[in-house]
Structure formats: structure tokens, C-alpha cells
Design a protein around this motif. Structure first.
Motif, PDB file in Angstrom:
ATOM      1  N   LYS A   1      71.735 -94.188 -24.643  1.00 22.90           N
ATOM      2  CA  LYS A   1      72.162 -95.584 -24.596  1.00 22.90           C
ATOM      3  C   LYS A   1      73.585 -95.754 -24.065  1.00 22.90           C
ATOM      4  CE  LYS A   1      73.549 -96.249 -29.412  1.00 22.90           C
ATOM      5  NZ  LYS A   1      73.206 -96.961 -30.638  1.00 22.90           N
ATOM      6  N   HIS A   2      74.380 -94.689 -24.046  1.00 19.39           N
ATOM      7  CA  HIS A   2      75.758 -94.784 -23.572  1.00 19.39           C
ATOM      8  C   HIS A   2      75.942 -94.258 -22.151  1.00 19.39           C
ATOM      9  CE1 HIS A   2      75.378 -90.691 -24.868  1.00 19.39           C
ATOM     10  NE2 HIS A   2      76.644 -90.393 -24.647  1.00 19.39           N
ATOM     11  N   LEU A   3      75.107 -93.302 -21.739  1.00 18.22           N
ATOM     12  CA  LEU A   3      75.203 -92.762 -20.380  1.00 18.22           C
ATOM     13  C   LEU A   3      73.922 -92.042 -20.011  1.00 18.22           C
ATOM     14  CD1 LEU A   3      75.672 -89.437 -20.676  1.00 18.22           C
ATOM     15  CD2 LEU A   3      78.014 -90.127 -21.086  1.00 18.22           C
ATOM     16  N   ASN A   4      73.747 -91.849 -18.715  1.00 17.74           N
ATOM     17  CA  ASN A   4      72.686 -91.008 -18.169  1.00 17.74           C
ATOM     18  C   ASN A   4      73.378 -89.840 -17.484  1.00 17.74           C
ATOM     19  OD1 ASN A   4      70.779 -92.992 -18.864  1.00 17.74           O
ATOM     20  ND2 ASN A   4      70.980 -93.990 -16.874  1.00 17.74           N
ATOM     21  N   PHE A   5      72.784 -88.661 -17.572  1.00 18.82           N
ATOM     22  CA  PHE A   5      73.355 -87.547 -16.822  1.00 18.82           C
ATOM     23  C   PHE A   5      72.244 -86.756 -16.152  1.00 18.82           C
ATOM     24  CE2 PHE A   5      72.363 -85.047 -20.583  1.00 18.82           C
ATOM     25  CZ  PHE A   5      72.068 -83.794 -20.074  1.00 18.82           C
ATOM     26  N   ARG A   6      72.608 -86.156 -15.033  1.00 14.26           N
ATOM     27  CA  ARG A   6      71.733 -85.253 -14.306  1.00 14.26           C
ATOM     28  C   ARG A   6      72.532 -84.014 -13.954  1.00 14.26           C
ATOM     29  NH1 ARG A   6      69.222 -88.782 -16.016  1.00 14.26           N
ATOM     30  NH2 ARG A   6      67.661 -90.095 -15.041  1.00 14.26           N
ATOM     31  N   VAL A   7      71.827 -82.906 -13.850  1.00 13.80           N
ATOM     32  CA  VAL A   7      72.434 -81.660 -13.387  1.00 13.80           C
ATOM     33  C   VAL A   7      71.565 -81.122 -12.267  1.00 13.80           C
ATOM     34  CG1 VAL A   7      73.123 -79.306 -13.970  1.00 13.80           C
ATOM     35  CG2 VAL A   7      73.420 -81.134 -15.657  1.00 13.80           C
ATOM     36  N   SER A   8      72.185 -80.870 -11.138  1.00  6.52           N
ATOM     37  CA  SER A   8      71.513 -80.254 -10.000  1.00  6.52           C
ATOM     38  C   SER A   8      71.904 -78.785  -9.968  1.00  6.52           C
ATOM     39  CB  SER A   8      71.970 -80.937  -8.704  1.00  6.52           C
ATOM     40  OG  SER A   8      71.636 -80.142  -7.586  1.00  6.52           O
ATOM     41  N   VAL A   9      70.901 -77.918  -9.911  1.00  5.22           N
ATOM     42  CA  VAL A   9      71.129 -76.489  -9.690  1.00  5.22           C
ATOM     43  C   VAL A   9      70.582 -76.229  -8.292  1.00  5.22           C
ATOM     44  CG1 VAL A   9      70.706 -74.149 -10.486  1.00  5.22           C
ATOM     45  CG2 VAL A   9      70.828 -76.018 -12.153  1.00  5.22           C
ATOM     46  N   PHE A  10      71.491 -75.977  -7.363  1.00  6.71           N
ATOM     47  CA  PHE A  10      71.165 -75.931  -5.934  1.00  6.71           C
ATOM     48  C   PHE A  10      71.514 -74.566  -5.360  1.00  6.71           C
ATOM     49  CE2 PHE A  10      72.896 -76.704  -1.567  1.00  6.71           C
ATOM     50  CZ  PHE A  10      71.693 -76.983  -0.936  1.00  6.71           C
TER      51      PHE A  10
ATOM     52  N   LYS B   1      75.113 -73.711  -6.827  1.00  4.81           N
ATOM     53  CA  LYS B   1      75.981 -74.856  -7.111  1.00  4.81           C
ATOM     54  C   LYS B   1      75.384 -75.636  -8.280  1.00  4.81           C
ATOM     55  CE  LYS B   1      77.644 -74.096  -2.859  1.00  4.81           C
ATOM     56  NZ  LYS B   1      78.764 -73.249  -2.635  1.00  4.81           N
ATOM     57  N   VAL B   2      76.127 -75.767  -9.353  1.00  4.64           N
ATOM     58  CA  VAL B   2      75.686 -76.516 -10.525  1.00  4.64           C
ATOM     59  C   VAL B   2      76.534 -77.776 -10.602  1.00  4.64           C
ATOM     60  CG1 VAL B   2      75.357 -76.468 -13.030  1.00  4.64           C
ATOM     61  CG2 VAL B   2      74.999 -74.384 -11.672  1.00  4.64           C
ATOM     62  N   THR B   3      75.897 -78.907 -10.320  1.00  4.19           N
ATOM     63  CA  THR B   3      76.596 -80.184 -10.238  1.00  4.19           C
ATOM     64  C   THR B   3      76.147 -81.098 -11.369  1.00  4.19           C
ATOM     65  OG1 THR B   3      76.709 -79.993  -7.830  1.00  4.19           O
ATOM     66  CG2 THR B   3      77.040 -82.197  -8.769  1.00  4.19           C
ATOM     67  N   THR B   4      77.109 -81.590 -12.127  1.00  4.78           N
ATOM     68  CA  THR B   4      76.849 -82.569 -13.177  1.00  4.78           C
ATOM     69  C   THR B   4      77.171 -83.953 -12.631  1.00  4.78           C
ATOM     70  OG1 THR B   4      77.474 -80.985 -14.885  1.00  4.78           O
ATOM     71  CG2 THR B   4      77.451 -83.317 -15.519  1.00  4.78           C
ATOM     72  N   LEU B   5      76.264 -84.888 -12.860  1.00  6.14           N
ATOM     73  CA  LEU B   5      76.436 -86.286 -12.444  1.00  6.14           C
ATOM     74  C   LEU B   5      76.286 -87.153 -13.687  1.00  6.14           C
ATOM     75  CD1 LEU B   5      73.819 -85.947  -9.615  1.00  6.14           C
ATOM     76  CD2 LEU B   5      76.290 -85.934  -9.261  1.00  6.14           C
ATOM     77  N   VAL B   6      77.197 -88.109 -13.863  1.00  2.62           N
ATOM     78  CA  VAL B   6      77.144 -88.985 -15.037  1.00  2.62           C
ATOM     79  C   VAL B   6      77.256 -90.427 -14.593  1.00  2.62           C
ATOM     80  CG1 VAL B   6      78.259 -89.605 -17.228  1.00  2.62           C
ATOM     81  CG2 VAL B   6      78.184 -87.210 -16.507  1.00  2.62           C
ATOM     82  N   GLU B   7      76.406 -91.255 -15.185  1.00  4.88           N
ATOM     83  CA  GLU B   7      76.423 -92.702 -14.970  1.00  4.88           C
ATOM     84  C   GLU B   7      76.695 -93.349 -16.331  1.00  4.88           C
ATOM     85  OE1 GLU B   7      73.350 -96.013 -13.198  1.00  4.88           O
ATOM     86  OE2 GLU B   7      72.503 -94.327 -14.301  1.00  4.88           O
ATOM     87  N   TYR B   8      77.827 -94.069 -16.435  1.00  2.00           N
ATOM     88  CA  TYR B   8      78.150 -94.762 -17.680  1.00  2.00           C
ATOM     89  C   TYR B   8      77.306 -96.020 -17.790  1.00  2.00           C
ATOM     90  CZ  TYR B   8      82.458 -92.038 -17.009  1.00  2.00           C
ATOM     91  OH  TYR B   8      83.370 -91.045 -16.779  1.00  2.00           O
ATOM     92  N   LYS B   9      76.765 -96.257 -18.975  1.00  2.00           N
ATOM     93  CA  LYS B   9      76.001 -97.479 -19.216  1.00  2.00           C
ATOM     94  C   LYS B   9      76.852 -98.560 -19.875  1.00  2.00           C
ATOM     95  CE  LYS B   9      71.308 -95.760 -19.667  1.00  2.00           C
ATOM     96  NZ  LYS B   9      70.175 -95.627 -20.597  1.00  2.00           N
TER      97      LYS B   9
END
Length: 161
Positions: free
Chosen positions: A105-114, A124-132
Motif C-alpha cells: 500500500k505504500h510502494l511497489n518495487f521490482r528487481v531486474s536480474v539481467f 546487473k541487479v536493478t531495484t526499481l521503486v514506485e512510491y504510492k
């Protein structure tokens, strides 16, 4: 140096991961011996005791705010699209990129392992965060130093020459 910080790669998974990105970081290591699924398992499939302690502490602290601390009811311990690794959902598994994450409910996150296929630092391990909401922004500001240490430590588990 086994793990280094770098710019986020421009991958299909990262471009499609979230509608907006408020925070991102990328850590890389070298592994040409294992499949991408095995590498993702090396990073996220086992939690070192220190990381488990921090996750239990985090869960105890955020439970009062109604944040997710338990596994999803549809939990399937399976490293393919729709499966889970712990509380993290597997969104996609491609030849060169695995995308995992969770929504709260506070954020969404994704992690790409590329796998960039470069001779060094190809994983490459990339963390992506979207604040809600504002709480998501405050939460991320508070955990950012721990996030960086934990992710670097976990990425180091995948290092193989």
C-alpha cells in the motif's frame, strides 16, 4: 571488487516494470557459469542470517502500519512467471532477464536480474521503486542505507569467475 554500483541498464523488463520510477539502483557482479534462474536463486533464494534478522526486525516494525509481512495466499515456491521466492512474486523469466517484485500500500518495487553478456560484471541487479504515497517515500528514505548493504551482500552470493 566483486560487486560494483553502476547505471541501470535499459532493458525491456525495466521499461515495462512500473508506471513511474521514484528510486533505482543497480549492482553488478560476474557470473558466466550459471543460468540466470540459478543466479537469481543464488541472490534471492537464500537469506543469510544477518539479512533474515533485519527482515524480521523490519516486519515487526512495519506490521503496525499495515504493511505486508507475510507470504501471499497464492504463494507458490516456484521460479517461473506467477511463482514466488519468499514474499517476492516472479513477474517474468526470459533468457536474459528475470523480473521479480511486490506491491504494497505504500510502494511497489521490482528487481531486474539481467545478463548483459559482458566479459565482467555481466549480472546487473536493478531495484526499481514506485512510491504510492508520502509514507512510501519516508519508508524508502529510512531503509535506503540498509537496502544498499543488503542488496550488495546478496548480489555478492552470485559471484563466480
Amino acid at each position: 571488487m566483486i560487486v560494483k554500483t553502476e547505471q541501470s541498464p535499459d532493458t525491456f523488463g525495466i521499461k515495462q516494470a512500473l508506471s513511474k520510477i521514484d528510486f533505482t539502483d543497480t549492482f553488478s557482479t560476474t557470473n558466466h557459469k550459471d543460468s540466470l534462474v540459478t543466479i537469481a536463486h543464488l541472490i534471492f533464494g537464500t537469506m543469510p542470517k544477518r539479512v533474515m534478522f533485519l527482515m524480521r526486525l523490519r516486519n515487526a516494525l512495519v506490521k503496525v502500519f499495515g504493511l505486508k509481512t507475510d507470504m501471499d495466499k497464492s504463494f507458490k515456491s516456484d521460479f517461473r512467471s506467477g511463482g514466488n521466492i519468499g514474499f517476492i512474486k516472479v513477474f517474468s523469466v526470459e533468457d536474459n532477464e528475470v523480473l521479480i517484485g511486490a506491491d504494497d500500500k505504500h510502494l511497489n518495487f521490482r528487481v531486474s536480474v539481467f545478463n548483459s553478456k559482458e566479459s565482467q560484471y555481466n549480472i546487473k541487479v536493478t531495484t526499481l521503486v514506485e512510491y504510492k504515497n508520502t509514507f512510501g517515500k519516508i519508508y524508502m528514505a529510512l531503509i535506503k542505507p540498509f537496502h544498499i548493504l543488503i542488496v550488495k551482500y546478496m548480489v555478492k552470493q552470485a559471484y563466480k569467475l
